[in-house]
Scaffold this motif. Structure first.
Motif, mmCIF file in Angstrom:
data_model
loop_
_atom_site.group_PDB
_atom_site.id
_atom_site.type_symbol
_atom_site.label_atom_id
_atom_site.label_comp_id
_atom_site.label_asym_id
_atom_site.label_seq_id
_atom_site.Cartn_x
_atom_site.Cartn_y
_atom_site.Cartn_z
ATOM 1 N N CYS A 346 49.800 50.025 39.773
ATOM 2 C CA CYS A 346 48.365 49.298 40.346
ATOM 3 C C CYS A 346 47.371 49.693 39.305
ATOM 4 C CB CYS A 346 48.172 50.156 41.469
ATOM 5 S SG CYS A 346 49.086 49.639 42.793
ATOM 6 N N VAL A 347 47.212 50.916 38.925
ATOM 7 C CA VAL A 347 46.203 50.896 37.662
ATOM 8 C C VAL A 347 46.182 50.021 36.484
ATOM 9 C CG1 VAL A 347 45.431 52.625 36.036
ATOM 10 C CG2 VAL A 347 45.909 53.418 38.264
ATOM 11 N N HIS A 348 47.438 49.705 36.250
ATOM 12 C CA HIS A 348 47.790 48.925 35.038
ATOM 13 C C HIS A 348 47.167 47.610 35.557
ATOM 14 C CE1 HIS A 348 49.823 46.573 31.984
ATOM 15 N NE2 HIS A 348 50.326 46.038 32.733
ATOM 16 N N ALA A 349 47.522 47.132 36.826
ATOM 17 C CA ALA A 349 47.287 45.689 37.348
ATOM 18 C C ALA A 349 45.600 45.564 37.474
ATOM 19 C CB ALA A 349 48.096 45.321 38.625
ATOM 20 N N LEU A 350 44.932 46.673 38.059
ATOM 21 C CA LEU A 350 43.622 46.802 38.302
ATOM 22 C C LEU A 350 42.919 46.585 37.100
ATOM 23 C CD1 LEU A 350 43.160 49.594 40.949
ATOM 24 C CD2 LEU A 350 43.080 46.999 41.393
ATOM 25 N N LYS A 351 43.393 46.691 35.984
ATOM 26 C CA LYS A 351 42.408 46.664 34.826
ATOM 27 C C LYS A 351 42.640 44.911 34.483
ATOM 28 C CE LYS A 351 43.943 50.960 32.347
ATOM 29 N NZ LYS A 351 44.679 51.532 31.362
ATOM 30 N N GLU A 352 43.555 44.353 34.820
ATOM 31 C CA GLU A 352 43.513 42.869 34.495
ATOM 32 C C GLU A 352 42.807 42.180 35.576
ATOM 33 O OE1 GLU A 352 46.700 39.522 33.662
ATOM 34 O OE2 GLU A 352 47.170 41.393 33.567
ATOM 35 N N VAL A 353 43.134 42.665 36.884
ATOM 36 C CA VAL A 353 42.078 42.055 38.058
ATOM 37 C C VAL A 353 41.179 42.825 38.851
ATOM 38 C CG1 VAL A 353 42.487 40.539 40.107
ATOM 39 C CG2 VAL A 353 44.408 40.860 38.335
ATOM 40 N N PRO A 354 40.043 43.064 37.931
ATOM 41 C CA PRO A 354 39.035 44.132 38.406
ATOM 42 C C PRO A 354 38.474 43.899 39.643
ATOM 43 C CG PRO A 354 38.070 42.919 36.730
ATOM 44 C CD PRO A 354 39.849 42.570 36.734
ATOM 45 N N GLU A 355 38.410 42.734 40.278
ATOM 46 C CA GLU A 355 37.613 42.243 41.543
ATOM 47 C C GLU A 355 38.687 43.083 42.759
ATOM 48 O OE1 GLU A 355 39.838 38.366 40.284
ATOM 49 O OE2 GLU A 355 38.947 40.122 39.194
ATOM 50 N N VAL A 356 39.894 43.249 42.550
ATOM 51 C CA VAL A 356 40.595 43.894 43.574
ATOM 52 C C VAL A 356 40.171 45.270 43.624
ATOM 53 C CG1 VAL A 356 42.898 44.594 44.399
ATOM 54 C CG2 VAL A 356 42.705 42.447 43.010
ATOM 55 N N ASN A 357 39.559 45.753 42.664
ATOM 56 C CA ASN A 357 39.174 47.381 42.720
ATOM 57 C C ASN A 357 37.602 47.224 42.766
ATOM 58 O OD1 ASN A 357 39.693 49.987 42.097
ATOM 59 N ND2 ASN A 357 38.607 50.129 40.345
ATOM 60 N N ALA A 358 37.086 46.214 43.407
ATOM 61 C CA ALA A 358 35.375 45.966 43.449
ATOM 62 C C ALA A 358 35.187 46.186 44.963
ATOM 63 C CB ALA A 358 34.910 44.682 42.964
ATOM 64 N N GLU A 359 33.775 45.981 45.467
ATOM 65 C CA GLU A 359 33.401 46.100 46.711
ATOM 66 C C GLU A 359 32.176 45.236 46.954
ATOM 67 O OE1 GLU A 359 30.928 49.612 48.116
ATOM 68 O OE2 GLU A 359 32.719 50.462 47.394
#
Length: 509
Positions: A346-359
């Motif tokens: 998930c950490v690996h994927a969040l680097k590519e798709v940062p909006e999933v880690n945003a609010e």
């Protein structure tokens, strides 16, 4: 001279309104005595005095909006001695009531106070008393358990002695500065102290039962603008004080009733036969369960929640785990599980798709250059989500240790408020309970949550042949307001790729 400043108000809260001052300039104050009450859009926060002295100046008046760390008042230190006299003069009746209770104890007494409940938590419910009046207790022996809307808190005895009075019975809601009980260092005085203390405290409900309480300024303003009679609004603040959120609820209630009369009509429970009713058991929901229910429903009502699915072949992860689990345990002292693989993926994927880690914050999108990973854990009292901070900077062993430690603390009800705040993304593993597929609900204000499920052998077509592989369904629920379908699918595909070929994690591919 000591400065009184606005304390930390909680995650994402940057300002508050000064609701009520309990003291005025010139008043003598004791250490931890409440000076004023602040009101945010989420909670009410009491501000205690850090020192004993005299309140020399009030900088922020009632009704003013102040930011975090803003100056509220100043206290001159060293003038604490006159405090008792200052209190006795304006309230002789209260002093007369307190005197018999003190003298009847026949010795030193110790107050049992509500312990620190955590950031943004202003009240708790007394769930269980482990001792009763007259019992002898040792220092640090557990007296009772409090339940907040997030965690359970055990209250140890601050001293050895006899429990002479219980001020907050089971089921009572108490604020963060309330007195729970009284201990006496002399066991022989317990019998006399308990009745006297009970008599002395008896008039208290009558005193607080009157509505001679000043409502929050912001609440008065809202009620005046909307033409609402304050007498018709039920207050949730101290002594029934009407707070801002109470006024807002009152303004929205008529509109909700007018636009949706049907739900109100269907609210009563369906008729139950007397035979069935005799076999039913009614149990009040715990504060934790009420909060879980409220937050999950708020998530559905607020976010544009959508779920996308995929499946992952767990063959490579299982083979790698089986190959190294003994060596991993020997070197790091912790078992190698699947959660560390999913966390790293998930950490690996969040680097590519940062909006999933945003609010979302109002009209802004807050992107986070870190990953504070929430790991949902089921406990006997309900679901909690401890947070592993900076998971993007941790290795497999550190992640496994953090998950094991926080999981054990969650099951024991030992998690602190700080350990459950600030998460940026969540992983929920329903597979441990046998779930084959589900749609997880967002943990607000986060914008993404990954649902793991049961690993099950299924026939798969690989290279033109049907083979049996251990497969798992994955589900990503996301807030469609800031995460597009392309980003959500890309995230899930990257997680799938990393798990089906764990070497990609090492190569950052």
């Amino acid at each position: 001279m000591s400065e009184i400043r606005v304390p930390t108000l909680g995650e994402s809260v940057t300002e508050a309104t000064v609701a009520t001052w309990f003291k005025k300039p010139g008043d003598t104050v004791a250490v931890d005595e409440m000076l004023c009450e602040l009101e945010t859009d989420k909670v009410t926060v009491e501000v205690p005095s850090p020192v004993a002295g005299t309140l020399s100046e009030i900088v922020a008046q009632e009704g003013e909006t102040v930011g975090v760390d803003a100056l509220l008042a100043q206290v001159s230190e060293g003038d604490a001695a006159p405090a008792p006299a200052a209190k006795e003069e304006p309230a002789p009746e209260a002093a007369a009531e307190a005197t018999p209770a003190t003298s009847s104890a026949g010795g030193d007494t110790t107050d049992v106070m509500v312990p620190t409940l955590g950031e943004s938590v202003s009240e708790a419910t007394v769930s269980t008393w482990f001792k009763k009046v007259g019992d002898t207790v040792a220092q640090d022996e557990m007296l009772c358990e409090l339940e907040t809307d997030k965690v359970s808190v055990e209250v140890p005895s601050p001293a050895a002695g006899t429990l002479v009075e219980i001020l907050a019975e089971e089921g009572t809601t108490v604020d963060a500065s309330a007195k729970l009980a009284v201990l006496s260092s002399e066991g022989g005085a317990a019998a006399a102290a308990a009745p006297a203390a009970s008599e002395a405290s008896a008039p208290a409900p009558a005193a607080s039962g009157g509505k001679d309480v000043e409502n929050a300024p912001s609440a008065n303003k809202i009620m005046a603008e909307k033409g609402i009679d304050p007498a018709t609004v039920k207050g949730s603040g101290r002594d029934g004080r009407v707070m801002k959120e109470d006024a807002l609820k009152a303004t929205s209630a008529p509109a909700a009733a007018a636009s949706a009369p049907a739900p109100a009509a269907s609210a009563p429970r369906a008729p139950v036969s007397s035979d069935d009713a005799s076999r039913e058991e009614r149990v009040k929901m715990t504060r934790l369960r009420q909060t879980i229910a409220r937050r999950l429903k708020e998530s559905q009502n607020t976010a544009a929640m959508l779920t996308t699915y995929n499946e992952v072949d767990m063959t490579e992860v299982m083979a790698l785990r089986n190959e190294y689990k003994d060596l991993f345990l020997k070197k790091h002292g912790v078992k190698l599980g699947f959660m560390s693989f999913f966390t790293k993926a998930c950490v690996h994927a969040l680097k590519e798709v940062p909006e999933v880690n945003a609010e979302i914050d109002g009209t802004d999108v807050v992107y986070k250059n870190y990953v504070h990973m929430g790991i949902a854990a089921g406990t006997p009292t309900g679901l909690v989500v401890p947070v592993i901070r900076d998971a993007d900077q941790m290795g497999f062993a550190d992640i496994e240790k953090a998950i094991a430690e926080k999981g054990a603390r969650a099951r024991d009800g030992k998690l602190s408020m700080a350990e459950m705040q600030g998460g940026s993304f969540t992983i929920s593993n329903g597979g441990v309970y046998g779930s084959l597929m589900s749609s997880p609900i967002l943990n607000p204000p986060q914008s993404g949550i990954l649902g793991m499920h049961k690993i099950q052998d299924r026939p798969m077509a690989i290279g033109g042949q049907v083979v049996i592989r251990p497969m798992m369904y994955l589900a990503l629920s996301y807030d469609h307001r800031i995460v597009d379908g392309k980003g959500a699918v890309t995230f899930l595909v990257r997680v799938k790729e990393a798990l089906e070929d764990p070497r990609r994690l090492l190569m950052d591919l």
